[in-house]
Design a protein around this motif. Structure first.
Motif, PDB file in Angstrom:
ATOM      1  N   ALA A  19       7.138  13.395 -60.867  1.00  6.65           N
ATOM      2  CA  ALA A  19       7.171  11.941 -60.707  1.00  6.65           C
ATOM      3  C   ALA A  19       8.573  11.475 -60.319  1.00  6.65           C
ATOM      4  O   ALA A  19       8.738  10.664 -59.405  1.00  6.65           O
ATOM      5  CB  ALA A  19       6.715  11.256 -61.991  1.00  6.65           C
ATOM      6  N   GLN A  20       9.575  11.978 -61.017  1.00  8.49           N
ATOM      7  CA  GLN A  20      10.954  11.599 -60.713  1.00  8.49           C
ATOM      8  C   GLN A  20      11.332  11.980 -59.288  1.00  8.49           C
ATOM      9  O   GLN A  20      12.003  11.215 -58.595  1.00  8.49           O
ATOM     10  CB  GLN A  20      11.915  12.279 -61.687  1.00  8.49           C
ATOM     11  CG  GLN A  20      11.850  11.734 -63.082  1.00  8.49           C
ATOM     12  CD  GLN A  20      12.619  12.576 -64.072  1.00  8.49           C
ATOM     13  OE1 GLN A  20      12.579  13.807 -64.028  1.00  8.49           O
ATOM     14  NE2 GLN A  20      13.307  11.919 -64.992  1.00  8.49           N
ATOM     15  N   ALA A  21      10.916  13.148 -58.846  1.00  7.47           N
ATOM     16  CA  ALA A  21      11.248  13.602 -57.495  1.00  7.47           C
ATOM     17  C   ALA A  21      10.706  12.635 -56.449  1.00  7.47           C
ATOM     18  O   ALA A  21      11.415  12.249 -55.516  1.00  7.47           O
ATOM     19  CB  ALA A  21      10.702  15.012 -57.267  1.00  7.47           C
ATOM     20  N   MET A  48       1.559  13.500 -67.363  1.00  2.66           N
ATOM     21  CA  MET A  48       1.820  12.523 -68.416  1.00  2.66           C
ATOM     22  C   MET A  48       2.378  13.202 -69.665  1.00  2.66           C
ATOM     23  O   MET A  48       1.886  13.038 -70.771  1.00  2.66           O
ATOM     24  CB  MET A  48       0.566  11.718 -68.786  1.00  2.66           C
ATOM     25  CG  MET A  48      -0.073  11.008 -67.647  1.00  2.66           C
ATOM     26  SD  MET A  48       0.934   9.605 -67.158  1.00  2.66           S
ATOM     27  CE  MET A  48       0.018   9.003 -65.777  1.00  2.66           C
ATOM     28  N   GLY A  49       3.401  13.995 -69.464  1.00  2.00           N
ATOM     29  CA  GLY A  49       4.080  14.617 -70.595  1.00  2.00           C
ATOM     30  C   GLY A  49       3.320  15.782 -71.188  1.00  2.00           C
ATOM     31  O   GLY A  49       3.139  15.845 -72.395  1.00  2.00           O
ATOM     32  N   GLN A  53      -2.918  15.400 -67.596  1.00  2.00           N
ATOM     33  CA  GLN A  53      -3.597  14.271 -66.972  1.00  2.00           C
ATOM     34  C   GLN A  53      -3.090  14.082 -65.536  1.00  2.00           C
ATOM     35  O   GLN A  53      -2.759  15.035 -64.883  1.00  2.00           O
ATOM     36  CB  GLN A  53      -3.410  13.025 -67.829  1.00  2.00           C
ATOM     37  CG  GLN A  53      -4.012  13.152 -69.210  1.00  2.00           C
ATOM     38  CD  GLN A  53      -5.498  13.459 -69.190  1.00  2.00           C
ATOM     39  OE1 GLN A  53      -6.254  12.828 -68.465  1.00  2.00           O
ATOM     40  NE2 GLN A  53      -5.918  14.435 -69.977  1.00  2.00           N
ATOM     41  N   THR A  54      -3.041  12.856 -65.074  1.00  2.00           N
ATOM     42  CA  THR A  54      -2.682  12.571 -63.689  1.00  2.00           C
ATOM     43  C   THR A  54      -1.377  13.263 -63.304  1.00  2.00           C
ATOM     44  O   THR A  54      -0.372  13.150 -64.007  1.00  2.00           O
ATOM     45  CB  THR A  54      -2.561  11.054 -63.459  1.00  2.00           C
ATOM     46  OG1 THR A  54      -3.777  10.436 -63.858  1.00  2.00           O
ATOM     47  CG2 THR A  54      -2.286  10.729 -62.002  1.00  2.00           C
ATOM     48  N   CYS A  55      -1.430  13.965 -62.192  1.00  2.00           N
ATOM     49  CA  CYS A  55      -0.269  14.683 -61.650  1.00  2.00           C
ATOM     50  C   CYS A  55       0.926  13.732 -61.555  1.00  2.00           C
ATOM     51  O   CYS A  55       0.788  12.571 -61.147  1.00  2.00           O
ATOM     52  CB  CYS A  55      -0.660  15.210 -60.272  1.00  2.00           C
ATOM     53  SG  CYS A  55       0.690  15.735 -59.210  1.00  2.00           S
ATOM     54  N   LEU A 101      -6.782  15.207 -58.946  1.00  3.25           N
ATOM     55  CA  LEU A 101      -5.622  14.358 -59.238  1.00  3.25           C
ATOM     56  C   LEU A 101      -4.907  14.764 -60.519  1.00  3.25           C
ATOM     57  O   LEU A 101      -3.823  14.263 -60.798  1.00  3.25           O
ATOM     58  CB  LEU A 101      -6.044  12.886 -59.370  1.00  3.25           C
ATOM     59  CG  LEU A 101      -6.601  12.206 -58.133  1.00  3.25           C
ATOM     60  CD1 LEU A 101      -7.083  10.799 -58.483  1.00  3.25           C
ATOM     61  CD2 LEU A 101      -5.569  12.155 -57.036  1.00  3.25           C
ATOM     62  N   THR A 102      -5.501  15.618 -61.318  1.00  6.66           N
ATOM     63  CA  THR A 102      -4.903  15.967 -62.600  1.00  6.66           C
ATOM     64  C   THR A 102      -4.172  17.302 -62.538  1.00  6.66           C
ATOM     65  O   THR A 102      -4.578  18.220 -61.829  1.00  6.66           O
ATOM     66  CB  THR A 102      -5.954  16.035 -63.724  1.00  6.66           C
ATOM     67  OG1 THR A 102      -6.864  17.091 -63.450  1.00  6.66           O
ATOM     68  CG2 THR A 102      -6.697  14.718 -63.873  1.00  6.66           C
ATOM     69  N   CYS A 103      -3.108  17.378 -63.319  1.00  6.25           N
ATOM     70  CA  CYS A 103      -2.345  18.626 -63.404  1.00  6.25           C
ATOM     71  C   CYS A 103      -3.227  19.782 -63.848  1.00  6.25           C
ATOM     72  O   CYS A 103      -3.127  20.883 -63.313  1.00  6.25           O
ATOM     73  CB  CYS A 103      -1.176  18.487 -64.379  1.00  6.25           C
ATOM     74  SG  CYS A 103       0.292  17.780 -63.667  1.00  6.25           S
TER      75      CYS A 103
END
Length: 136
Positions: A19-21, A48-49, A53-55, A101-103
Motif C-alpha cells: 500500500a505504501q509503495a 490489512m495487517g 484481506q484486501t491486497c 483482490l485478497t492477499c
C-alpha cells in the motif's frame, strides 16, 4: 514501465509495504505529502495487517481514488457515490487481471496456487492508477 511504476517498485524493494509503495509513488498528484502518505497507508499492507484481506496494492489504489475524487466537504459531502463507483472500477480492473483482490488468494496458501507476487500486484495497481485515475 513508467517512472512512477518503477518508483513504486523501488519503494517496495526499500521495505515499504504494498500500500505504501503505491500511495507514495502518486501522493503528490493528490496533494498528499510523502510522510502522511506513508503513515496513513502503513496498516493497509499485507492484506490489512496480515489478515489476508484486501491486497495492500489494491487498498493503495482505493486510497488514491478517494483522495482524488472526494470533494472534502464535511458538511455536505456530495462525492461518495461517485467515489464508490470509481473504487469499484479500479477493483474490477485489478480483479480482471489477477482474478482476486485478497492477499490470501493472490499469494496462495493451503494448497492453493500463487496467482501473483507482491511486486506484480504493485505493478498492476500502479498501472491501473495511471490509466484510470491520472491518465499518465
Amino acid at each position: 514501465m513508467s517512472e512512477r511504476i518503477e518508483k513504486a517498485a523501488e519503494y517496495h524493494r526499500q521495505g515499504f509495504n504494498c500500500a505504501q509503495a503505491v500511495v507514495c509513488a502518486y501522493c503528490d498528484l493528490v496533494d498528499l505529502d510523502f510522510r502522511t502518505a506513508f503513515k496513513i497507508s502503513e496498516g493497509l499492507g499485507f492484506g490489512m495487517g496480515k489478515l489476508g484481506q484486501t491486497c495492500g496494492a489494491v487498498s493503495g489504489m482505493f486510497l488514491l481514488a478517494s483522495m482524488k475524487n472526494s470533494d472534502g466537504n464535511v458538511d455536505a459531502p456530495a462525492t461518495k457515490r461517485a467515489t464508490y463507483a470509481l473504487v469499484n472500477e479500479l477493483g474490477q480492473a485489478f480483479k480482471e487481471k489477477n482474478t482476486a483482490l485478497t492477499c490470501s488468494e493472490l499469494l496462495g496458501g493451503e494448497g492453493k496456487p500463487k496467482l501473483r507476487s507482491c511486486p506484480g500486484c504493485i505493478e498492476d495497481a500502479a498501472r491501473i492508477v495511471e490509466e484510470k485515475l491520472f491518465d499518465l
